[in-house]
Design a protein around this motif. Sequence first.
Motif, PDB file in Angstrom:
ATOM      1  N   VAL A  46       0.865  -1.171   0.000  1.00  0.00           N
ATOM      2  CA  VAL A  46       0.000   0.000   0.000  1.00  0.00           C
ATOM      3  C   VAL A  46       0.906   1.225   0.000  1.00  0.00           C
ATOM      4  O   VAL A  46       1.612   1.470   0.974  1.00  0.00           O
ATOM      5  CB  VAL A  46      -0.936   0.009   1.225  1.00  0.00           C
ATOM      6  N   PHE A  47       0.918   1.970  -1.094  1.00  0.00           N
ATOM      7  CA  PHE A  47       1.820   3.109  -1.261  1.00  0.00           C
ATOM      8  C   PHE A  47       3.271   2.702  -0.991  1.00  0.00           C
ATOM      9  O   PHE A  47       4.031   3.454  -0.392  1.00  0.00           O
ATOM     10  CB  PHE A  47       1.430   4.282  -0.357  1.00  0.00           C
ATOM     11  N   GLY A  48       3.628   1.498  -1.389  1.00  0.00           N
ATOM     12  CA  GLY A  48       4.981   0.997  -1.165  1.00  0.00           C
ATOM     13  C   GLY A  48       5.263  -0.158  -2.085  1.00  0.00           C
ATOM     14  O   GLY A  48       4.584  -0.348  -3.095  1.00  0.00           O
ATOM     15  N   GLY A  49       6.264  -0.952  -1.726  1.00  0.00           N
ATOM     16  CA  GLY A  49       6.637  -2.072  -2.578  1.00  0.00           C
ATOM     17  C   GLY A  49       7.014  -3.307  -1.785  1.00  0.00           C
ATOM     18  O   GLY A  49       7.566  -3.207  -0.698  1.00  0.00           O
ATOM     19  N   VAL A  50       6.710  -4.460  -2.364  1.00  0.00           N
ATOM     20  CA  VAL A  50       7.084  -5.743  -1.784  1.00  0.00           C
ATOM     21  C   VAL A  50       7.791  -6.554  -2.867  1.00  0.00           C
ATOM     22  O   VAL A  50       7.288  -6.654  -3.991  1.00  0.00           O
ATOM     23  CB  VAL A  50       5.860  -6.533  -1.267  1.00  0.00           C
ATOM     24  N   LYS A  51       8.949  -7.108  -2.518  1.00  0.00           N
ATOM     25  CA  LYS A  51       9.652  -8.036  -3.391  1.00  0.00           C
ATOM     26  C   LYS A  51       9.582  -9.404  -2.734  1.00  0.00           C
ATOM     27  O   LYS A  51       9.926  -9.548  -1.562  1.00  0.00           O
ATOM     28  CB  LYS A  51      11.124  -7.638  -3.558  1.00  0.00           C
ATOM     29  N   VAL A  52       9.125 -10.398  -3.491  1.00  0.00           N
ATOM     30  CA  VAL A  52       9.047 -11.763  -2.997  1.00  0.00           C
ATOM     31  C   VAL A  52      10.064 -12.582  -3.776  1.00  0.00           C
ATOM     32  O   VAL A  52       9.950 -12.715  -4.997  1.00  0.00           O
ATOM     33  CB  VAL A  52       7.630 -12.360  -3.163  1.00  0.00           C
ATOM     34  N   LEU A  53      11.075 -13.100  -3.089  1.00  0.00           N
ATOM     35  CA  LEU A  53      12.111 -13.914  -3.718  1.00  0.00           C
ATOM     36  C   LEU A  53      11.750 -15.379  -3.494  1.00  0.00           C
ATOM     37  O   LEU A  53      11.673 -15.832  -2.353  1.00  0.00           O
ATOM     38  CB  LEU A  53      13.477 -13.595  -3.132  1.00  0.00           C
ATOM     39  N   SER A  65      -4.960  -8.802  -6.553  1.00  0.00           N
ATOM     40  CA  SER A  65      -5.547  -7.675  -7.268  1.00  0.00           C
ATOM     41  C   SER A  65      -4.672  -6.444  -7.106  1.00  0.00           C
ATOM     42  O   SER A  65      -3.805  -6.390  -6.236  1.00  0.00           O
ATOM     43  CB  SER A  65      -6.945  -7.395  -6.724  1.00  0.00           C
ATOM     44  N   SER A  66      -4.938  -5.464  -7.969  1.00  0.00           N
ATOM     45  CA  SER A  66      -4.216  -4.203  -7.836  1.00  0.00           C
ATOM     46  C   SER A  66      -5.163  -3.049  -8.140  1.00  0.00           C
ATOM     47  O   SER A  66      -6.049  -3.160  -8.982  1.00  0.00           O
ATOM     48  CB  SER A  66      -2.999  -4.162  -8.771  1.00  0.00           C
ATOM     49  N   VAL A  67      -4.967  -1.967  -7.411  1.00  0.00           N
ATOM     50  CA  VAL A  67      -5.725  -0.739  -7.611  1.00  0.00           C
ATOM     51  C   VAL A  67      -4.707   0.372  -7.789  1.00  0.00           C
ATOM     52  O   VAL A  67      -3.992   0.719  -6.840  1.00  0.00           O
ATOM     53  CB  VAL A  67      -6.645  -0.438  -6.402  1.00  0.00           C
ATOM     54  N   LEU A  68      -4.594   0.885  -8.994  1.00  0.00           N
ATOM     55  CA  LEU A  68      -3.596   1.902  -9.328  1.00  0.00           C
ATOM     56  C   LEU A  68      -2.207   1.475  -8.854  1.00  0.00           C
ATOM     57  O   LEU A  68      -1.440   2.263  -8.325  1.00  0.00           O
ATOM     58  CB  LEU A  68      -3.989   3.267  -8.763  1.00  0.00           C
ATOM     59  N   GLY A  69      -1.920   0.202  -9.021  1.00  0.00           N
ATOM     60  CA  GLY A  69      -0.635  -0.377  -8.665  1.00  0.00           C
ATOM     61  C   GLY A  69      -0.365  -1.523  -9.614  1.00  0.00           C
ATOM     62  O   GLY A  69      -1.026  -1.649 -10.639  1.00  0.00           O
ATOM     63  N   GLY A  70       0.596  -2.361  -9.287  1.00  0.00           N
ATOM     64  CA  GLY A  70       0.899  -3.450 -10.196  1.00  0.00           C
ATOM     65  C   GLY A  70       1.550  -4.630  -9.519  1.00  0.00           C
ATOM     66  O   GLY A  70       2.167  -4.507  -8.462  1.00  0.00           O
ATOM     67  N   VAL A  94      -1.997  -1.611  -3.798  1.00  0.00           N
ATOM     68  CA  VAL A  94      -2.827  -0.410  -3.833  1.00  0.00           C
ATOM     69  C   VAL A  94      -1.875   0.776  -3.880  1.00  0.00           C
ATOM     70  O   VAL A  94      -1.145   1.030  -2.916  1.00  0.00           O
ATOM     71  CB  VAL A  94      -3.745  -0.316  -2.596  1.00  0.00           C
ATOM     72  N   PHE A  95      -1.821   1.466  -5.004  1.00  0.00           N
ATOM     73  CA  PHE A  95      -0.871   2.559  -5.214  1.00  0.00           C
ATOM     74  C   PHE A  95       0.553   2.105  -4.912  1.00  0.00           C
ATOM     75  O   PHE A  95       1.348   2.845  -4.364  1.00  0.00           O
ATOM     76  CB  PHE A  95      -1.215   3.780  -4.358  1.00  0.00           C
ATOM     77  N   GLY A  96       0.859   0.854  -5.217  1.00  0.00           N
ATOM     78  CA  GLY A  96       2.183   0.309  -4.950  1.00  0.00           C
ATOM     79  C   GLY A  96       2.458  -0.840  -5.879  1.00  0.00           C
ATOM     80  O   GLY A  96       1.784  -1.009  -6.897  1.00  0.00           O
ATOM     81  N   GLY A  97       3.452  -1.650  -5.544  1.00  0.00           N
ATOM     82  CA  GLY A  97       3.809  -2.754  -6.422  1.00  0.00           C
ATOM     83  C   GLY A  97       4.305  -3.969  -5.675  1.00  0.00           C
ATOM     84  O   GLY A  97       4.904  -3.857  -4.610  1.00  0.00           O
ATOM     85  N   VAL A  98       4.058  -5.136  -6.271  1.00  0.00           N
ATOM     86  CA  VAL A  98       4.581  -6.399  -5.785  1.00  0.00           C
ATOM     87  C   VAL A  98       5.374  -7.017  -6.924  1.00  0.00           C
ATOM     88  O   VAL A  98       4.848  -7.144  -8.039  1.00  0.00           O
ATOM     89  CB  VAL A  98       3.466  -7.356  -5.314  1.00  0.00           C
TER      90      VAL A  98
END
Length: 102
Positions: A46-53, A65-70, A94-98
């Motif tokens: 949410v307004f940030g980022g997560v990296k999953v290795l 799902s994503s809302v204005l994010g990806g 949500v306004f962020g990325g995974v």
Amino acid sequence: MFSHQVRRVHAVALRKGEGTAVFGSLELDLRSAGIAPGARVEATAVFGGVKVLVPAGVHVALGGSSVLGGVSDKRTHPALPEGAPTLHLEANAVFGGVEILD
């Protein structure tokens, strides 16, 4: 929240996990974990980022799902043997990325 965290998971048989970044970032490193049958992980940004290795040799069943994010899968995709473990990843942005990486 408002920070950067790195979580390295060393579980022998990971069954369930979750990670959330709010106005910050999270690196969820599962490369040293064994993946149990039916393993589920939820990653939320949410307004940030997560990296999953993800460990090598593991299928990823991606949902979410994503809302204005990806959500992006940036792994190399070598052929995996039949019967390889499957990680069910619920990725929400949500306004962020995974990002899913290997």
